[in-house]
Design a protein around this motif. Structure first.
Motif, short mmCIF file in Angstrom:
data_model
loop_
_atom_site.label_atom_id
_atom_site.label_comp_id
_atom_site.label_asym_id
_atom_site.label_seq_id
_atom_site.Cartn_x
_atom_site.Cartn_y
_atom_site.Cartn_z
N ARG A 168 0.85 -1.18 0.00
CA ARG A 168 0.00 0.00 0.00
C ARG A 168 0.90 1.24 0.00
NH1 ARG A 168 -5.59 0.26 2.03
NH2 ARG A 168 -6.15 2.41 2.50
N CYS A 213 1.75 4.78 1.02
CA CYS A 213 1.34 5.47 2.24
C CYS A 213 2.09 6.77 2.45
CB CYS A 213 1.63 4.58 3.47
SG CYS A 213 1.02 2.91 3.38
N LYS A 214 1.65 7.50 3.47
CA LYS A 214 2.43 8.61 3.99
C LYS A 214 3.05 8.17 5.32
CE LYS A 214 -1.07 10.95 6.82
NZ LYS A 214 -1.81 12.20 7.08
N LYS A 222 -6.06 6.52 7.84
CA LYS A 222 -5.86 5.20 7.25
C LYS A 222 -4.96 5.21 6.02
CE LYS A 222 -10.22 3.30 8.96
NZ LYS A 222 -11.50 2.61 8.62
N ASP A 223 -4.21 6.30 5.85
CA ASP A 223 -3.28 6.34 4.71
C ASP A 223 -1.83 6.41 5.18
OD1 ASP A 223 -3.45 8.87 5.77
OD2 ASP A 223 -3.46 9.90 3.82
N THR A 224 -1.58 5.96 6.42
CA THR A 224 -0.22 6.01 6.97
C THR A 224 0.45 4.64 6.94
OG1 THR A 224 -0.79 5.48 9.26
CG2 THR A 224 -1.03 7.78 8.57
N ASP A 225 1.78 4.65 7.10
CA ASP A 225 2.52 3.40 7.15
C ASP A 225 2.16 2.59 8.40
OD1 ASP A 225 3.77 5.23 8.85
OD2 ASP A 225 5.75 5.04 7.93
N ALA A 245 -1.17 0.85 7.72
CA ALA A 245 -1.03 -0.22 6.73
C ALA A 245 -0.39 -1.47 7.34
CB ALA A 245 -0.19 0.28 5.56
N SER A 269 4.00 -1.53 3.71
CA SER A 269 3.90 -0.08 3.53
C SER A 269 5.01 0.41 2.60
CB SER A 269 3.99 0.66 4.87
OG SER A 269 5.26 0.51 5.45
N VAL A 283 6.43 4.04 1.38
CA VAL A 283 6.37 5.49 1.59
C VAL A 283 7.40 6.20 0.72
CG1 VAL A 283 6.59 7.37 3.27
CG2 VAL A 283 5.55 5.19 3.96
#
Length: 266
Positions: free
Chosen positions: A190, A192-193, A228-231, A234, A241, A243
């Motif tokens: 995914r 991610c940020k 829900k968009d973070t490492d 995930a 993840s 990034v």
């Protein structure tokens, strides 16, 4: 170093492999095996563990390089310096050119969220990116002596294949973390940020046999970012993840605000 393909010559990509756990670590052995066959692999890694070194370089004493035979059919060198030193020496004194890609790891333990700042694994990759060498750092969230690297090998090869497939932007850099799980349990990767998370740290004070104080750093990991968009999200939910990272630390939003509020000095 050239290979023939369909009657024409195509240069084989050079893959520089490094880490911060040391040239003999299980993680780097698995990373080499993960990308074997994708290009000409050259390993340059520290002669001892260098975790938590960040972007340190050696300036107070000379560096030494020794060729080692640890990877079948692959040139490998042990360096007395830091992970960043390894990348610098590899480019200048071993390869005599920039490699096509630099990969770092596989680190024993996570490098998500704030850890990216302290990580020798990621600093080695970042040094390559500073020099316009596409780079990626891989970390497995497992601190055991003999972790299962199967999933890490799979995703490392997948991501490196994607990176080698086409021209990448200047200063391309990824931070990849793999959960501690069987490969069949993972849901994929995914994008991610970096999460806003950190360690709430404290030092435990103890006494040595001579009555002198010494200190152990301890701490508890706290995640302040519930999106829900973070490492961190995930990894907690069964994803690898990925990034994208940059080394320009300028806060552009604050820069614009200060330009407006403070103006220029006379």
């Amino acid at each position: 170093m050239a290979i023939k393909k369909k009657g024409s010559k195509k240069e084989e990509p050079i893959i520089l492999v490094t880490n911060d756990d040391g040239v003999a670590a299980l993680g780097i052995r698995n990373l080499v095996e993960a990308v074997r066959g994708l290009g000409k692999i050259v390993v340059v890694a520290p002669d001892k563990p260098q975790s938590g070194m960040g972007h340190a370089i050696t300036i107070g004493h000379p560096l030494r390089l020794y060729e080692v035979e640890l990877f079948e059919g692959i040139k490998a060198y042990s360096c007395s310096g830091t992970p960043v030193d390894c990348v610098k020496l590899a480019v200048d004194k071993i390869l005599h050119r920039k490699p096509d890609i630099c990969i770092s790891g596989i680190n024993h333990g996570s490098n998500h969220s704030i850890n990216v700042i302290y990580s020798g694994t990621m600093s080695a990759a970042m040094e390559a990116a500073i020099e316009s060498i596409p780079a990626v750092g891989f970390s497995l969230m497992d601190y055991s002596a003999e972790p299962d690297f199967k999933a890490s090998r799979h995703y490392a090869r997948l991501i490196v294949e994607k990176m080698l497939r086409k021209k990448l932007p200047q200063h391309f850099l990824l931070n990849v973390n793999i959960p501690k799980a069987d490969i069949t349990q993972l849901k994929g990767y995914r994008i991610c940020k970096q999460a806003y998370a950190k360690y709430q740290e404290k030092f435990i004070e103890r006494k040595d046999p001579h009555g002198r104080s010494y200190y152990w750093l301890t701490g508890e990991f706290v995640n302040f970012d519930r999106s829900k968009d973070t490492d961190v999200w995930a990894l907690a939910n069964g994803y690898v993840s990925v990034v994208p990272v940059e080394f320009d630390l300028t806060d552009y939003g604050l820069k614009q605000k200060l330009e407006k509020d403070w103006g220029e000095s006379k």
